[in-house]
Design an enzyme around this catalytic site. Structure first.
Site, PDB file in Angstrom:
ATOM      1  N   SER A 250     -45.633  -3.734  28.729  1.00 37.65           N
ATOM      2  CA  SER A 250     -44.597  -3.388  27.927  1.00 37.65           C
ATOM      3  C   SER A 250     -43.875  -2.499  29.035  1.00 37.65           C
ATOM      4  CB  SER A 250     -46.015  -1.726  27.426  1.00 37.65           C
ATOM      5  OG  SER A 250     -46.232  -1.917  26.997  1.00 37.65           O
TER       6      SER A 250
ATOM      7  N   LYS B  91     -41.774   8.130  29.300  1.00 38.43           N
ATOM      8  CA  LYS B  91     -42.083   7.855  28.222  1.00 38.43           C
ATOM      9  C   LYS B  91     -42.826   8.471  27.483  1.00 38.43           C
ATOM     10  CE  LYS B  91     -44.896   3.189  25.816  1.00 38.43           C
ATOM     11  NZ  LYS B  91     -44.979   2.108  26.932  1.00 38.43           N
TER      12      LYS B  91
ATOM     13  N   SER C 105     -43.393  -2.224  24.889  1.00 32.58           N
ATOM     14  CA  SER C 105     -43.843  -0.632  24.578  1.00 32.58           C
ATOM     15  C   SER C 105     -42.429  -0.003  24.849  1.00 32.58           C
ATOM     16  CB  SER C 105     -44.939   0.048  24.114  1.00 32.58           C
ATOM     17  OG  SER C 105     -45.793   0.447  25.327  1.00 32.58           O
TER      18      SER C 105
END
Length: 472
Positions: free
Chosen positions: A177, A78, A153
């Site tokens: 997330s 990420k 996210s």
């Protein structure tokens, strides 16, 4: 043998035995990324650097040596995790030129185990959201329907793994997330207990609640990645489902979408046929301390933690500069509220949240697990199925217009606030095409129990495959 469908564990075995070259694997996955570039799974992928790293792995393997258990296996990260050679943008304009001088510990441990750093994944801006409708890099598009979000996210991480661009990605989870995007994309996702995985070198929201965690297509990969990050591996326990005691709490089920509930209940029925025991438990003691602490902790620590990160890693931007340059109106509003004396969380309110209300929440969880003699709590990962891209504010839930963010994190946020470990499994498809996840939370520190349960369920609940990918 179709390389994009292989898991980390399978790739590691084939590469170590000499049946596959790391360069073959990376070339196949780079081609995959290029084919599905419109999915916006990546913010950056240096194909030449990946090939060079893979070639080094192959050269070392030719001498009879390997770097470790992940030798030559691509893993993506990420874009809020520092990875040497890549920018760490956190999906926001104010950090788009930041290049870290070193790997975050979680990235370093996996690279030392032989993983090839396979680029940076798209995310909800600064991790403050659940859609990954990113204004800077474009929305991550769900492989089951490009008009749907991937969740957030860590939406780009789930997008890349579900699109078979990479076997696993490391995301982060503050309130759901990792697990929400895994559920929205038909995958397995694991949030470790707070403190189990290192958080240094990761753009933060909350030092109390943040943790990195993996998204993968198999629980075996969750187990492998966890063992490499924490530095040890235990022998899995067989037949964990027989006599497994599963708690069901109304707070997590009563307001969920009816189709989501139906699929999750079918999974519970299947687990009961495998020997599990399902029991309804009283969850009323969780709600008040959670509400009194969750946003107060995240919003107070958001500014403090990000200011620290910007200074420690020499990003060259102030918190205010980053906040004012945020591309998303909603995220900018959150950060600007942290700057204003009128809207920021007061120090005394924060102190009460971390010293009184959060410990009360943790004690409530301990009592629920102890007094009911349950091993896990089970619930739909999200109250809702993945919404359409652009539905960023509200969503229709059982005939009512409700805030999208609240509906998305309603179930995962409570255990996250308490620091519990959680795993989501691919439960099924609504109307044969929209993924749904079922989650298990265990007591704090009971990660090994959760991973063992997941390993026992891997064959029964394989990752879901979009029709357009299954037909290739």
């Amino acid at each position: 043998m179709y390389i994009p469908e292989l898991s980390c564990s399978e790739l590691a075995s084939l590469i170590s035995q000499g049946d596959l070259l790391a360069t073959e694997v990376c070339d196949a996955l780079i081609e995959r990324v290029q084919k599905y570039s419109g999915a916006n799974a990546f913010t950056e992928l240096d194909a030449e650097a990946v090939r060079q790293e893979a070639q080094e792995c192959d050269s070392l393997r030719a001498t009879g040596h390997t770097r470790g258990p992940l030798h030559g296996v691509p893993v993506s990260f990420k874009d809020n995790i520092n990875v040497l050679g890549y920018r760490t943008t956190a999906g926001t304009p104010g950090m788009r030129d930041f290049r870290p001088a070193s790997d975050a510990p979680v990235a370093r441990r996996l690279r030392q185990a032989g993983a090839v750093a396979f680029g940076k994944n798209n995310m909800h801006e600064l991790a403050y959201g659940t859609t990954t409708n990113n204004a800077l890099f474009g929305p991550a598009r769900n492989p089951f329907d490009p008009n749907l979000v991937c969740g957030g996210s860590s939406g780009g991480s789930a997008c890349a793994v579900a699109h078979r661009m990479v076997p696993a990605s490391i995301g982060t989870d503050t309130g759901g997330s990792v697990r929400i995007p895994a559920a929205f994309c038909g995958l397995w996702g694991y949030r470790p207990s707070s403190g189990r995985w290192p958080t240094a070198g990761i753009v933060p929201i909350s030092q109390t609640r943040d943790t990195p965690g993996p998204i993968a297509r198999t629980p075996a990969d969750l187990n492998l990645l966890d063992s490499l990050v924490v530095g040890f591996s235990e022998v899995p326990k067989p037949d964990m489902i027989r006599d497994l005691r599963i708690g069901i709490a109304k707070f997590f089920w009563d307001t969920a979408d009816a189709d989501v509930v139906k699929i999750c209940e079918e999974v519970l029925e299947q687990l009961q046929t495998m020997g599990a025991v399902v029991k309804v438990v009283d969850d009323r003691s969780l709600v008040a301390p959670h509400i009194a602490s969750t946003s107060n902790i995240a919003h107070y620590e958001g500014r403090v933690a990000l200011e620290e990160f910007l200074e420690i890693y020499n990003v060259g931007r102030s918190f205010e500069a980053v906040a004012r340059s945020v591309a998303s109106d909603g995220v900018r509003s959150i950060l600007m509220d942290q700057l204003s004396a009128e809207t920021m969380v007061a120090a005394e309110i924060y102190a009460e949240a971390v010293r009184v209300h959060r410990p009360e929440l943790q004690n409530s969880y301990r009592r629920i697990f102890r007094d009911n003699s349950i091993d896990v709590l089970a619930f739909p990962t999200s109250l809702i199925p993945p919404p359409h891209i652009g539905d960023d504010e509200t969503v229709i839930l059982n005939g009512k217009d409700v805030p999208l963010f609240t509906a998305s994190i309603h179930n995962t946020d409570v255990g996250s606030n308490a620091g519990l470990p959680g795993i989501t499994l691919p439960a099924g498809l609504i109307a044969g095409r929209i993924p749904v996840g079922l989650s298990f939370d265990a007591a704090a520190g009971a990660d090994r129990l959760l991973l063992d349960i997941a390993l026992c369920l891997g064959e029964s609940f394989p990752s879901l495959s979009p029709e357009n990918l299954a037909q290739e």
